[in-house]
Design an enzyme around this catalytic site. Structure first.
Site, PDB file in Angstrom:
ATOM      1  CG  ASP A  58      -1.800  -1.022   1.280  1.00  0.00           C
ATOM      2  OD1 ASP A  58      -2.214  -1.628   0.195  1.00  0.00           O
ATOM      3  OD2 ASP A  58      -2.137  -1.412   2.489  1.00  0.00           O
ATOM      4  CG  ASP A  64      -0.797  23.165  10.168  1.00  0.00           C
ATOM      5  OD1 ASP A  64      -0.639  21.873   9.634  1.00  0.00           O
ATOM      6  OD2 ASP A  64       0.081  23.774  10.702  1.00  0.00           O
ATOM      7  CG  ASP A  67       2.717  15.912   7.528  1.00  0.00           C
ATOM      8  OD1 ASP A  67       2.703  14.707   6.922  1.00  0.00           O
ATOM      9  OD2 ASP A  67       3.369  16.770   7.302  1.00  0.00           O
ATOM     10  CD  GLU A 119       0.970  24.090   7.134  1.00  0.00           C
ATOM     11  OE1 GLU A 119       0.741  24.881   8.104  1.00  0.00           O
ATOM     12  OE2 GLU A 119       1.861  23.186   7.421  1.00  0.00           O
ATOM     13  CD  GLU A 120       0.068  18.624   5.039  1.00  0.00           C
ATOM     14  OE1 GLU A 120       0.561  18.032   3.940  1.00  0.00           O
ATOM     15  OE2 GLU A 120       0.609  19.148   6.047  1.00  0.00           O
ATOM     16  CG  LEU A 128       0.040  16.004  12.762  1.00  0.00           C
ATOM     17  CD1 LEU A 128      -1.013  16.286  13.740  1.00  0.00           C
ATOM     18  CD2 LEU A 128       0.424  14.472  12.468  1.00  0.00           C
ATOM     19  CG  ASP A 129       2.008  23.624  13.359  1.00  0.00           C
ATOM     20  OD1 ASP A 129       2.399  23.905  12.368  1.00  0.00           O
ATOM     21  OD2 ASP A 129       2.513  23.718  14.564  1.00  0.00           O
ATOM     22  CD  GLU A 185       1.476  27.237  10.720  1.00  0.00           C
ATOM     23  OE1 GLU A 185       1.862  28.260  10.205  1.00  0.00           O
ATOM     24  OE2 GLU A 185       1.877  26.188  10.765  1.00  0.00           O
TER      25      GLU A 185
HETATM   26  P1  AHM Z   1       5.113  23.120   9.856  1.00  0.00           P
HETATM   27  O1  AHM Z   1       3.614  23.593   9.611  1.00  0.00           O
HETATM   28  O2  AHM Z   1       5.499  22.741   8.744  1.00  0.00           O
HETATM   29  O3  AHM Z   1       5.006  21.916  10.905  1.00  0.00           O
HETATM   30  O4  AHM Z   1       5.805  24.290  10.491  1.00  0.00           O
HETATM   31  C1  AHM Z   1       5.458  25.116  11.497  1.00  0.00           C
HETATM   32  C2  AHM Z   1       6.134  24.780  12.493  1.00  0.00           C
HETATM   33  C3  AHM Z   1       5.675  25.187  14.034  1.00  0.00           C
HETATM   34  O5  AHM Z   1       4.964  24.644  14.728  1.00  0.00           O
HETATM   35  C4  AHM Z   1       6.922  25.669  14.897  1.00  0.00           C
HETATM   36  O6  AHM Z   1       6.784  26.667  15.649  1.00  0.00           O
HETATM   37  C5  AHM Z   1       7.994  26.358  13.645  1.00  0.00           C
HETATM   38  O7  AHM Z   1       7.517  25.856  12.488  1.00  0.00           O
HETATM   39  C6  AHM Z   1       9.216  25.752  14.163  1.00  0.00           C
HETATM   40  O8  AHM Z   1      10.243  26.182  12.938  1.00  0.00           O
HETATM   41  P2  AHM Z   1      11.706  26.448  13.301  1.00  0.00           P
HETATM   42  O9  AHM Z   1      12.037  25.073  12.995  1.00  0.00           O
HETATM   43  O10 AHM Z   1      12.147  27.237  11.966  1.00  0.00           O
HETATM   44  O11 AHM Z   1      12.069  26.958  14.445  1.00  0.00           O
HETATM   45 MG    MG Z   2       1.932  24.329  10.386  1.00  0.00          MG
END
Ligand code: AHM
Ligand code: MG
Length: 332
Positions: A70, A118, A76, A99-100, A120-121, A278
Site C-alpha cells: 500500500d 493545519d 500529516d 496547509e496540506e 498536523l503542525d 496558524e
Molecule cells: P509546519 O507547519 O511545517 O509543521 O511548521 C510550523 C512549525 C511550528 O509548529 C513551529 O513553531 C515552527 O514551525 C518551528 O520552526 P523552526 O524549526 O524554523 O524553528
Molecule cells: Mg504548520
C-alpha cells in the site's frame, strides 16, 4: 441559569458543553455544533494514529510502500484525510482550506461554514515523540448557500472567525477552542472516548518571564528591534523555552505566561508561519484569553489576506510582553 452552570462545570463532556451553548441560540439549527463535533471526532482518530506512530510504519515519507504494497502516508497527510473525511461526512462544512492542500476543497454546497486547518503542525516532531498539534479556524461563507465556494469566501481576515482552536497531542491530548466568548480547554479521557472540560475560561498572565523563539537562527532576523528585545529578555533572566511545535509552545505560554516569536528572516522574509492556518486561529485564541498577537506592525486579526498560503511574522502571548516587543521594534 442551568445552561451557563453546565457550561462552566469542570468535567462536563465537550458534547454536553456544545449542546448547552447551542441552547442559548434558539434560532440555531445545530450546523455549527455538528461541525465542532466532527473536528473533535477527527482529532480522536488522529490522536489514536499518533499514539501508535512508533508501532506501525506510518512515519515514513509519502511515496514509500509498506509491506502490503500500500502507499504509505505521512502522518500529516493522514491527518488531513481524517479531518476532511469527518467534515465531509458531517455535512456542516461547505469547504476546507488546508496547509496540506494547494487550493479549496469543496464539500457540502448547502452548508455555510468554511474550515481553515493545519491538520498536523510541528510535524518534524512526530518522529521524536514530541508534542504536535492541529490548528483550526471556522468562517461563515460570504457567497450564497447552494453555490461553490470561491477565493473571496476563504480570504477573510481573522477578525471574521466564528470559532478557532487547537488540539494538542501531548502528555495528554487537549482540545482548546473559542467561539468568541472566552476560551475553554477540554482534556481527552481515552477510556471514555470523550473530551471533558478541564480548563474553563483560560486567561493568560498579562506579564511573565518566558520567551519562545528559534534563537539559533537569530543572525538571519532582519529587524534590529528583535535583537533589542532578546537582549531585554536575557538582561531580565527570562527562561528560554522552545519546543518547535507552535501549538505546544502557545499552550504552555497560555497556561504559564510568555511570548512566542517567529520574526521575518533572510530565508523567510514574510516569516515562516501561515496566516490562514496558524496565526489567525492562535491570535483569536490568545486574544480571547486576554493576550495579544501582532505581525510587528498590525494586529494579526486585522490583516486582509491575499493568498490562501500567505505567511506572516508572528509575535503572540502575554499582553505586556508583546507590547514590550512592539516598543523594541519601533526603537523605544
Ligand atoms: P509546519 O507547519 O511545517 O509543521 O511548521 C510550523 C512549525 C511550528 O509548529 C513551529 O513553531 C515552527 O514551525 C518551528 O520552526 P523552526 O524549526 O524554523 O524553528
Ligand atoms: Mg504548520
Amino acid at each position: 441559569m442551568e445552561s451557563s452552570r453546565i457550561a462552566i462545570s469542570i468535567g462536563v463532556t465537550l458534547d454536553r458543553f456544545i449542546r448547552s451553548n447551542e441552547k442559548q441560540y434558539p434560532q440555531s439549527v445545530g450546523e455549527f455544533s455538528q461541525l465542532l463535533r466532527d473536528i473533535a471526532l477527527a482529532s480522536k482518530v488522529v490522536n489514536r494514529e499518533i499514539n501508535k506512530a512508533g508501532l506501525i510504519d506510518i512515519m515514513g515519507a509519502v511515496g514509500n510502500q509498506n509491506a502490503a504494497g500500500d502507499e504509505q502516508q505521512k502522518l500529516d497527510v493522514l491527518a488531513d484525510i481524517r479531518f476532511t473525511r469527518a467534515l465531509s461526512k458531517g455535512g456542516a462544512a461547505c469547504a476546507i482550506i488546508s496547509e496540506e492542500e494547494e487550493g479549496i476543497v469543496q464539500l457540502n454546497p448547502d452548508a455555510k461554514y468554511i474550515v481553515a486547518i493545519d491538520p498536523l503542525d510541528g510535524s518534524s516532531n512526530i518522529d521524536v515523540n514530541v508534542s504536535i498539534g492541529t490548528i483550526f479556524s471556522v468562517y461563515r461563507r460570504k457567497s450564497a448557500v447552494g453555490t461553490a465556494i470561491n477565493l473571496e469566501d476563504c480570504l477573510q481576515p481573522g477578525s471574521a472567525q466564528v470559532a478557532a482552536g487547537y488540539v494538542l497531542y501531548g502528555s495528554s491530548t487537549m482540545l482548546v477552542y473559542t467561539t468568541g466568548q472566552g476560551l475553554n480547554g477540554f482534556t481527552y479521557e481515552a477510556t471514555l472516548g470523550e473530551y471533558v472540560l478541564s480548563h474553563p475560561d483560560i486567561h493568560i498572565k498579562p506579564d511573565a518571564n518566558t520567551y519562545s523563539i528559534n534563537e539559533g537562527i537569530s543572525k538571519s532576523f532582519v529587524q534590529p528591534g528583535i535583537h533589542v528585545y532578546l537582549n531585554h529578555c536575557k538582561e531580565h533572566h527570562y527562561a528560554a523555552r522552545y519546543i518547535g511545535s507552535l501549538v505546544a509552545d502557545i499552550h504552555r505560554n497560555l497556561l504559564k505566561g510568555g511570548i512566542y516569536l517567529y520574526p521575518a528572516t533572510i530565508h523567510h522574509p514574510q516569516g515562516k508561519l501561515r496566516l490562514m492556518f496558524e496565526a489567525n486561529s492562535l491570535a483569536f485564541v490568545v486574544e480571547q484569553a486576554g493576550g495579544k498577537a501582532t505581525d510587528g506592525e498590525k494586529r494579526i486579526l486585522d490583516i486582509e489576506p491575499t493568498q490562501i498560503h500567505e505567511k506572516t511574522p508572528l509575535f503572540i502571548g502575554s499582553l505586556q510582553m508583546v507590547e514590550a516587543l512592539e516598543n523594541a521594534l519601533v526603537g523605544n
